[in-house]
Write an enzyme that holds these catalytic residues in place. Structure first.
Site, short mmCIF file in Angstrom:
data_model
loop_
_atom_site.label_atom_id
_atom_site.label_comp_id
_atom_site.label_asym_id
_atom_site.label_seq_id
_atom_site.Cartn_x
_atom_site.Cartn_y
_atom_site.Cartn_z
N ASP A 8 0.88 -1.17 0.00
CA ASP A 8 0.00 0.00 0.00
C ASP A 8 0.92 1.22 0.00
O ASP A 8 1.53 1.54 1.02
CB ASP A 8 -0.89 -0.04 1.25
CG ASP A 8 -1.72 1.23 1.44
OD1 ASP A 8 -1.67 2.13 0.57
OD2 ASP A 8 -2.41 1.33 2.47
N LYS A 70 2.70 11.19 -3.24
CA LYS A 70 1.66 10.50 -4.02
C LYS A 70 0.76 11.48 -4.76
O LYS A 70 0.25 11.19 -5.84
CB LYS A 70 0.85 9.62 -3.08
CG LYS A 70 -0.17 8.73 -3.76
CD LYS A 70 -0.76 7.77 -2.75
CE LYS A 70 -1.86 6.91 -3.32
NZ LYS A 70 -2.36 5.98 -2.29
N GLU A 147 -7.27 0.40 -4.30
CA GLU A 147 -7.26 0.27 -2.84
C GLU A 147 -8.57 -0.31 -2.30
O GLU A 147 -8.54 -1.22 -1.46
CB GLU A 147 -6.95 1.63 -2.20
CG GLU A 147 -5.49 2.01 -2.39
CD GLU A 147 -5.20 3.49 -2.21
OE1 GLU A 147 -6.09 4.23 -1.71
OE2 GLU A 147 -4.09 3.93 -2.56
N ASP A 169 -12.80 5.21 3.06
CA ASP A 169 -11.35 5.31 3.31
C ASP A 169 -10.97 6.75 3.62
O ASP A 169 -10.97 7.61 2.75
CB ASP A 169 -10.61 4.79 2.06
CG ASP A 169 -9.08 4.83 2.24
OD1 ASP A 169 -8.59 5.44 3.21
OD2 ASP A 169 -8.39 4.25 1.38
P1 ADP Z 1 -2.81 7.33 3.84
O1 ADP Z 1 -3.68 6.26 3.27
O2 ADP Z 1 -3.19 8.71 3.42
O3 ADP Z 1 -1.37 7.06 3.66
P2 ADP Z 1 -3.33 6.39 6.54
O4 ADP Z 1 -4.43 5.48 6.24
O5 ADP Z 1 -2.06 5.80 7.01
O6 ADP Z 1 -3.06 7.41 5.38
O7 ADP Z 1 -3.88 7.43 7.62
C1 ADP Z 1 -3.04 8.39 8.18
C2 ADP Z 1 -3.89 9.32 8.99
O8 ADP Z 1 -4.53 8.58 10.02
C3 ADP Z 1 -3.07 10.39 9.67
O9 ADP Z 1 -3.73 11.64 9.54
C4 ADP Z 1 -3.07 9.96 11.11
O10 ADP Z 1 -2.96 11.06 11.98
C5 ADP Z 1 -4.42 9.30 11.22
N1 ADP Z 1 -4.50 8.39 12.35
C6 ADP Z 1 -3.69 7.34 12.64
N2 ADP Z 1 -4.07 6.74 13.77
C7 ADP Z 1 -5.16 7.43 14.23
C8 ADP Z 1 -6.00 7.31 15.37
N3 ADP Z 1 -5.78 6.35 16.28
N4 ADP Z 1 -7.02 8.19 15.51
C9 ADP Z 1 -7.23 9.16 14.60
N5 ADP Z 1 -6.46 9.34 13.51
C10 ADP Z 1 -5.44 8.48 13.32
MG MG Z 2 -4.49 4.78 2.37
#
Ligand code: ADP
Ligand code: MG
Length: 588
Positions: A8, A70, A147, A169
């Site tokens: 991912d 990205k 995704e 998502d």
């Molecule tokens: P992406 O798909 O954009 O790479 P992710 O799915 O990894 O992103 O999500 C990252 C986001 O999730 C960040 O903004 C992070 O702060 C938030 N995040 C991670 N854990 C938590 C949580 N426990 N509660 C709320 N937000 C969270």
């Molecule tokens: Mg993602």
């Protein structure tokens, strides 16, 4: 067989997974963490850094750090880094390269093939750039998948009947709602809607403003105009935001953030939820557009799956449930599900048989009794769920309660298992007193923390927020059924309530483990445990006995299940005995 890994490649974070044993994709750790920030930077000596180290140096060296590459995939541009310039696919290849080498270390073999995921809305140029990034990292990208497709595979791989799944998502910088239709292992994205500039970063921004504005008023200093202070603030609010997903309060404390000024702010989940509610409303509108595009009514949806770190914010699932009328699934870690789904796809392509992911979850909701409204009138028997069923284990949640009258110094904490709106209709697990609270007005804040581990051990802590006075009790919720007799079971249950040390407590030692309606409760729990252990034995036996006996066992099991659901304890007792007799006779 050559392993095909699943990747991912996210805007904020990237993950890599592979499937070696059926049904259980492994998430491969990168420098000890399952999630790697999609961050690339150069240190002071001009060396390339990728992932956590790059993100950590961002505070000190923001100009030499690249985030969210990205967003630029497919654009014909270059970005400066150190004394060179790189295209988006080159920057992305650094991220993929780091994931690849982590996988090689972990697996002890070369990793050459990968399935990489992209958002459903990515166009050809963006997909091509992703493929090129893979090639630059030394990977043969055997397939690019969407995704939402990967997320659906994680839950549904191997299922034949038709499923309509809404994938919600919410990541760091983007939001996507997709409608996926799945039948006989074929997944099709029917529609996809979203906002490429809406995500956790926006929540961080709102929180930063919330903290920075009063600071400016008080000291005349704008934290956001000082690059280093602004970055420290961002790291701190992001952490607080994650805390608020599991707890009702979070503290943001940064010493010497500017000169000799300290930052010290407490924020409640309620305040936070009000801040982000308008943004989440926007996501709901996108969900409806997505349904409309696919010409589906909400009730045609079989399942909602939560994806992306930001969906851990409890308000997300609440809003979706209110709106769609079904409870979203989040059993599979929302940050890791896409990589795991990609690994399932990779395994399928390498010829392995694949199944949906199995996860350790709690099948029960755990909560407490409080005063509140039920069917329009106040009652002291309202059930307040704290840990929801289907949560992945281990899980820890904290909720806020209030004292009921002025100078209330004692509280009886009662824990139940179940989903009924009234506490007394659920299964009692245990209780204890917390005594010696300060003499405060009604509404004194009490934090109730529940931690459930994979073995079903529940640690319950009640704490007076103002003083930190706390008490912790450990309760065993697991089915300990062994088919032993009821007396043994009873004494076993007697010891369920084991007292831990009094964390931070400064008083009361007496009175723990009290139970007002103890006898009835013990019977219930004992009966349920016995029923469960009998069920296990019976299920193990059914395949080996003749048809008639199998039918009778199945019938008894079904009747018992219904009796438990209907809280008909007398019948449960009788059925347990019939089952036990029959098993005795069959086992002989
Ligand atoms: P992406 O798909 O954009 O790479 P992710 O799915 O990894 O992103 O999500 C990252 C986001 O999730 C960040 O903004 C992070 O702060 C938030 N995040 C991670 N854990 C938590 C949580 N426990 N509660 C709320 N937000 C969270
Ligand atoms: Mg993602």
């Amino acid at each position: 067989m050559k392993i095909i890994v699943g990747i991912d490649l996210g805007t904020t974070n990237s993950e890599i997974s592979c499937l070696r044993t059926e049904g259980r994709p492994e998430v491969i750790p990168v420098e000890g963490e399952t999630i790697m920030p999609s961050c690339v930077g150069i240190d002071h000596e001009g060396r390339l850094m990728v992932g956590r180290t790059a993100k950590n140096q961002m505070v000190a060296n923001p100009e030499q750090t690249i985030l969210s590459i990205k967003r630029r995939m497919g654009e014909k541009i270059t970005l400066p880094l150190g004394d060179k310039a790189f295209s988006p696919e080159e920057i992305s290849s650094f991220i993929l390269g780091k994931l690849k080498s982590a996988a090689e270390t972990y697996l002890g073999q070369k990793v050459e093939k990968a399935v990489i995921t992209v958002p459903a809305y990515f166009d050809d140029a963006q997909r091509q750039a992703t493929r090129e990034a893979g090639i630059l990292a030394g990977l043969d990208v055997v397939r690019i998948i969407n995704e939402p497709t990967a997320a659906a595979l994680a839950y549904e791989a191997g299922r034949e009947e038709k499923q309509r799944i809404l994938i919600y998502d919410l990541g760091g910088g983007t939001f996507d709602a997709s409608l996926v239709e799945m039948e006989n292992g074929i997944v099709e994205v029917r529609s996809s809607h979203g906002d490429t500039h809406l995500g956790g970063d926006d929540f961080d921004r709102l929180l930063s403003d919330h903290v920075a504005l009063p600071f400016k008023k008080k000291y005349g200093i704008d934290l956001k105009s000082d690059l280093k202070a602004a970055n420290r603030l961002w790291v701190a609010v992001e952490k607080a935001k994650r805390t608020l997903s599991d707890r009702p309060f979070a503290t943001i404390r940064e010493e010497f953030i500017v000169g000799d000024r300290h930052l010290d702010v407490e924020i409640s989940r309620e305040e936070y939820e009000e801040m982000i509610r308008p943004l989440l409303r926007k996501t709901m509108i996108a969900v409806h557009s997505c349904l409309k595009d696919a010409m589906f009514l909400p009730k045609a949806i079989d399942k909602i799956i939560l994806v992306g770190g930001s969906t851990r914010t409890p308000l997300v699932a609440r809003m979706l449930e209110d709106d769609m009328g079904i409870e979203p699934h989040h059993e599979i870690n929302p940050d890791l599900i896409v990589a795991m789904g990609a690994a399932i796809q990779g395994a399928a392509m390498s010829g392995a048989k694949t199944k949906a992911i199995l996860v350790d979850i709690t099948p029960y909701t755990f909560g407490t009794r409080a005063i509140g409204e039920y069917q329009g009138r106040m009652t002291s028997d309202v059930y307040v769920p704290v840990i929801k069923r289907n949560s992945a284990l281990p899980v820890g949640k904290e909720e806020l309660f209030y004292t009921n009258y002025d100078n209330q110094q004692d509280i009886l904490v009662e824990i139940f298992q179940g989903d009924e709106p009234l506490a007394s209709e659920n299964i009692f697990i245990g209780n204890f007193w917390i005594k010696g609270l300060s003499k405060a007005k009604a509404g004194n804040l009490i934090l109730l923390n529940l931690e459930l581990d994979v073995n079903g051990i529940l640690k319950v802590t009640a704490k007076e927020k103002a003083t930190g006075l706390a008490r912790t009790v450990t309760m065993d919720t697991a089915n300990k059924g062994t088919g032993t007799n009821l007396e043994e079971k009873r004494s076993n249950i007697e010891s369920f309530l084991r007292e831990d040390d009094d964390v931070e407590a400064d008083g009361d030692d007496e009175g723990g483990g009290e139970r007002d309606d103890g006898d009835v409760v013990l019977d219930k729990q004992g009966l349920i445990n016995r029923a469960k252990s009998l069920r296990k034995r019976a299920e193990g036996m059914i395949p080996g006995v003749n048809e008639e006996d199998a039918a009778e066992l199945t019938d008894l099991l079904e009747k018992n299940r219904r009796a438990i659901a209907g809280h008909d304890w007398g019948t449960v007792g009788r059925l347990n005995e019939s089952l036990s007799d029959m098993l005795f006779y069959l086992e002989d």
